[in-house]
Scaffold this active site. Sequence first.
Site, PDB file in Angstrom:
ATOM      1  N   LYS A 172      31.727  47.680  52.397  1.00 37.01           N
ATOM      2  CA  LYS A 172      33.068  48.194  52.064  1.00 37.01           C
ATOM      3  C   LYS A 172      34.056  47.047  52.013  1.00 37.01           C
ATOM      4  O   LYS A 172      34.379  46.447  53.034  1.00 37.01           O
ATOM      5  CB  LYS A 172      33.550  49.213  53.106  1.00 37.01           C
ATOM      6  CG  LYS A 172      34.785  49.970  52.602  1.00 37.01           C
ATOM      7  CD  LYS A 172      35.524  50.717  53.681  1.00 37.01           C
ATOM      8  CE  LYS A 172      36.524  49.874  54.426  1.00 37.01           C
ATOM      9  NZ  LYS A 172      37.587  49.259  53.597  1.00 37.01           N
ATOM     10  N   THR A 227      41.439  42.297  65.453  1.00 39.70           N
ATOM     11  CA  THR A 227      40.866  42.544  66.779  1.00 39.70           C
ATOM     12  C   THR A 227      41.018  44.020  67.160  1.00 39.70           C
ATOM     13  O   THR A 227      40.089  44.622  67.724  1.00 39.70           O
ATOM     14  CB  THR A 227      41.548  41.629  67.806  1.00 39.70           C
ATOM     15  OG1 THR A 227      41.278  40.274  67.418  1.00 39.70           O
ATOM     16  CG2 THR A 227      41.027  41.866  69.214  1.00 39.70           C
ATOM     17  N   GLY A 230      38.514  46.001  65.205  1.00 38.85           N
ATOM     18  CA  GLY A 230      37.183  45.581  65.662  1.00 38.85           C
ATOM     19  C   GLY A 230      36.817  46.246  66.980  1.00 38.85           C
ATOM     20  O   GLY A 230      35.670  46.681  67.176  1.00 38.85           O
ATOM     21  N   GLU A 247      33.684  39.705  63.599  1.00 39.63           N
ATOM     22  CA  GLU A 247      34.475  38.495  63.342  1.00 39.63           C
ATOM     23  C   GLU A 247      35.927  38.932  63.346  1.00 39.63           C
ATOM     24  O   GLU A 247      36.370  39.587  62.401  1.00 39.63           O
ATOM     25  CB  GLU A 247      34.115  37.897  61.976  1.00 39.63           C
ATOM     26  CG  GLU A 247      32.682  37.458  61.829  1.00 39.63           C
ATOM     27  CD  GLU A 247      32.362  36.226  62.633  1.00 39.63           C
ATOM     28  OE1 GLU A 247      33.268  35.648  63.272  1.00 39.63           O
ATOM     29  OE2 GLU A 247      31.193  35.841  62.645  1.00 39.63           O
ATOM     30  N   CYS A 281      41.451  33.579  59.629  1.00 37.75           N
ATOM     31  CA  CYS A 281      41.215  33.828  61.054  1.00 37.75           C
ATOM     32  C   CYS A 281      41.146  32.510  61.814  1.00 37.75           C
ATOM     33  O   CYS A 281      41.530  32.430  62.973  1.00 37.75           O
ATOM     34  CB  CYS A 281      39.923  34.595  61.212  1.00 37.75           C
ATOM     35  SG  CYS A 281      38.576  33.811  60.315  1.00 37.75           S
ATOM     36  N   GLU A 381      48.526  36.649  66.586  1.00 40.15           N
ATOM     37  CA  GLU A 381      48.106  36.154  65.268  1.00 40.15           C
ATOM     38  C   GLU A 381      49.125  36.600  64.214  1.00 40.15           C
ATOM     39  O   GLU A 381      49.277  37.794  63.966  1.00 40.15           O
ATOM     40  CB  GLU A 381      46.725  36.732  64.940  1.00 40.15           C
ATOM     41  CG  GLU A 381      46.143  36.161  63.679  1.00 40.15           C
ATOM     42  CD  GLU A 381      44.814  36.808  63.310  1.00 40.15           C
ATOM     43  OE1 GLU A 381      44.714  38.044  63.367  1.00 40.15           O
ATOM     44  OE2 GLU A 381      43.884  36.061  62.956  1.00 40.15           O
TER      45      GLU A 381
HETATM   46  P1  NAD Z   1      41.765  45.180  59.322  1.00 41.04           P
HETATM   47  O1  NAD Z   1      41.132  45.218  60.653  1.00 41.04           O
HETATM   48  O2  NAD Z   1      42.977  45.995  59.102  1.00 41.04           O
HETATM   49  O3  NAD Z   1      40.736  45.659  58.200  1.00 41.04           O
HETATM   50  C1  NAD Z   1      39.488  45.043  58.029  1.00 41.04           C
HETATM   51  C2  NAD Z   1      38.562  46.000  57.307  1.00 41.04           C
HETATM   52  O4  NAD Z   1      38.318  47.112  58.170  1.00 41.04           O
HETATM   53  C3  NAD Z   1      39.123  46.590  56.013  1.00 41.04           C
HETATM   54  O5  NAD Z   1      38.072  46.731  55.079  1.00 41.04           O
HETATM   55  C4  NAD Z   1      39.619  47.966  56.457  1.00 41.04           C
HETATM   56  O6  NAD Z   1      39.642  48.917  55.413  1.00 41.04           O
HETATM   57  C5  NAD Z   1      38.580  48.337  57.510  1.00 41.04           C
HETATM   58  N1  NAD Z   1      39.027  49.306  58.509  1.00 41.04           N
HETATM   59  C6  NAD Z   1      40.294  49.563  58.938  1.00 41.04           C
HETATM   60  N2  NAD Z   1      40.270  50.534  59.861  1.00 41.04           N
HETATM   61  C7  NAD Z   1      38.982  50.911  60.028  1.00 41.04           C
HETATM   62  C8  NAD Z   1      38.322  51.869  60.858  1.00 41.04           C
HETATM   63  N3  NAD Z   1      38.991  52.634  61.714  1.00 41.04           N
HETATM   64  N4  NAD Z   1      36.980  51.976  60.783  1.00 41.04           N
HETATM   65  C9  NAD Z   1      36.272  51.191  59.938  1.00 41.04           C
HETATM   66  N5  NAD Z   1      36.844  50.278  59.120  1.00 41.04           N
HETATM   67  C10 NAD Z   1      38.182  50.129  59.178  1.00 41.04           C
HETATM   68  O7  NAD Z   1      41.981  43.641  59.006  1.00 41.04           O
HETATM   69  P2  NAD Z   1      42.684  43.012  57.755  1.00 41.04           P
HETATM   70  O8  NAD Z   1      44.157  43.159  57.918  1.00 41.04           O
HETATM   71  O9  NAD Z   1      42.047  43.513  56.510  1.00 41.04           O
HETATM   72  O10 NAD Z   1      42.259  41.476  57.903  1.00 41.04           O
HETATM   73  C11 NAD Z   1      42.980  40.562  58.647  1.00 41.04           C
HETATM   74  C12 NAD Z   1      42.349  40.361  60.005  1.00 41.04           C
HETATM   75  O11 NAD Z   1      40.982  39.978  59.849  1.00 41.04           O
HETATM   76  C13 NAD Z   1      42.981  39.257  60.805  1.00 41.04           C
HETATM   77  O12 NAD Z   1      43.128  39.666  62.144  1.00 41.04           O
HETATM   78  C14 NAD Z   1      41.972  38.131  60.730  1.00 41.04           C
HETATM   79  O13 NAD Z   1      42.005  37.208  61.765  1.00 41.04           O
HETATM   80  C15 NAD Z   1      40.701  38.867  60.712  1.00 41.04           C
HETATM   81  N6  NAD Z   1      39.671  38.018  60.153  1.00 41.04           N
HETATM   82  C16 NAD Z   1      38.699  37.511  60.977  1.00 41.04           C
HETATM   83  C17 NAD Z   1      37.740  36.652  60.468  1.00 41.04           C
HETATM   84  C18 NAD Z   1      36.660  36.039  61.316  1.00 41.04           C
HETATM   85  O14 NAD Z   1      35.686  35.588  60.743  1.00 41.04           O
HETATM   86  N7  NAD Z   1      36.775  35.996  62.615  1.00 41.04           N
HETATM   87  C19 NAD Z   1      37.778  36.319  59.133  1.00 41.04           C
HETATM   88  C20 NAD Z   1      38.781  36.845  58.338  1.00 41.04           C
HETATM   89  C21 NAD Z   1      39.715  37.705  58.865  1.00 41.04           C
END
Ligand code: NAD
Length: 487
Positions: A172, A227, A230, A247, A281, A381
Amino acid sequence: METRLFIGGEFVPARSGETLPVRNPHDGSELGHVAMAAGDDVEDAVAAARAALPAWRSTSASERGRLLLALADAIEARSDELARLESLDTGHPIRDTIGLDVPRTAATFRYFGGIADKVEGRVIPVDPGFLNYVVPEPVGIVGQIVPWNFPIMFTSWKLAPALAAGNCVLLKPSELTPLSSLRMAELMAEVGFPPGVVNVLPGDGKDAGSAIVDHPEIAKIAFTGSTAVGAEVAARSGARLKGVQLELGGKGANIVFEDADLRAAVNGAAFAIFHNQGQACIAGSRILLHESIAREFLDSFLELAGSIRVGDPLSSSTEMGPLTSAEHRDRVLRYTEIARQEGGEVLLGGSRPRDPALSAGYYVEPTVVRCAPDARVAQEEVFGPFASVLIFRDEAEAIALANATPYGLGSGLWTRDLRRAHRVAEQIRAGMVWVNCYKRVHPGSPFGGIGASGVGREMGFDAMREYTETRSVWINIDAALPAYYPR
Ligand code: NAD
């Protein structure tokens, strides 16, 4: 290009008929609509993956590798087109999508294409008369959820090891940036991946994401994102006893010691925070400066940051594009206010650019703030072009500051002293430490964090372990088994 869901090797509309708008972050215009998956579509994709799994897991590893290598070639052959698509969808400057994102995507598929048939089992020296061997087995159907900040690259980081190991996947993409993964699905069909092995389901987290996390037949969830989400994904997966690889966010410290090559450190620190508009990230979002070089460093750093060319991602001279969404731009801008309220000093930027040509886009100026270690902008962050500067007096304080957030993803340090480099690298709580460089990644080098930054590793052989379970087989060669029930 195709904008429907990719399920069972075909492009199909969402069962609900719903679509998602996709916007161009440069001016907010609509690029088009893509189908929006929900629970029913996840069911269909699981059925397709279930049907494909027996043949895929018993396909020879070298054939799986060959398909991944063919995909790498297909990506390279279309690199200009893919780079343009990614820049339109995300706002990444074209020089980065051409120079980094797309080549790294191809390199990741190529690396895992090469690794596929090099993952071996072991023979364990157990009791005489027995042969005990262990073999890595695919975990089964895997759910992969990716964010919007590096969509094409993260699609490869997720898909390549999972497929090399013989799993079937539901992927997804983020609802904000679904285009490159759909284009990738087209390429996967073209190079001959069997139907159902990969299913791509654009949709939001609430419906499609949750349905993937909760599905009882999906054995493992690999998630990249915030986070907070996650933690929720981990809790729900835990309740269903499925494995997770996470991640998550970061608050990278980039430490500049008094003996550093300052020219290199200034440039490296700017790349660490402003590349991809700080939406990384592993961004070096906290710059820790030794008090004796702080002034000199900041003079050059502010001059460099102020000269970064912000503009249309499709222009080859652009060095920083817009953020990916209007909502996120506003969130990043709010952090300047928060910094001021907490007594921080805004040394540069903090607003939208004045250029009227950028007024409809999601742009934020390169921003630099000097703040206290416990300020929110030193702890949370921001995920934007926003550097928080902290000053330290000695090595011990630098290490303490670097470790003073809940995150532990990537950190850097700049020094000419090799002993210090090792000593400090050893004490930084982070999954990755860079010395006299920052944000180096390679498909062979483990990537991931600790603490609030996540669980498990992507890339390299570590990623192959994430996507395999160990099966242990015992064979009685010529051992006389004692009768447990002598009669
Ligand atoms: P997000 O957590 O809002 O969304 C990430 C993904 O999860 C999206 O595809 C979203 O649709 C999905 N999602 C949202 N709610 C969900 C749920 N309840 N159940 C299942 N899936 C769900 O994050 P974002 O705003 O898209 O991305 C930015 C964040 O990602 C930042 O915190 C960044 O640090 C982190 N990030 C981490 C890494 C790493 O490798 N550690 C890499 C890139 C980004």
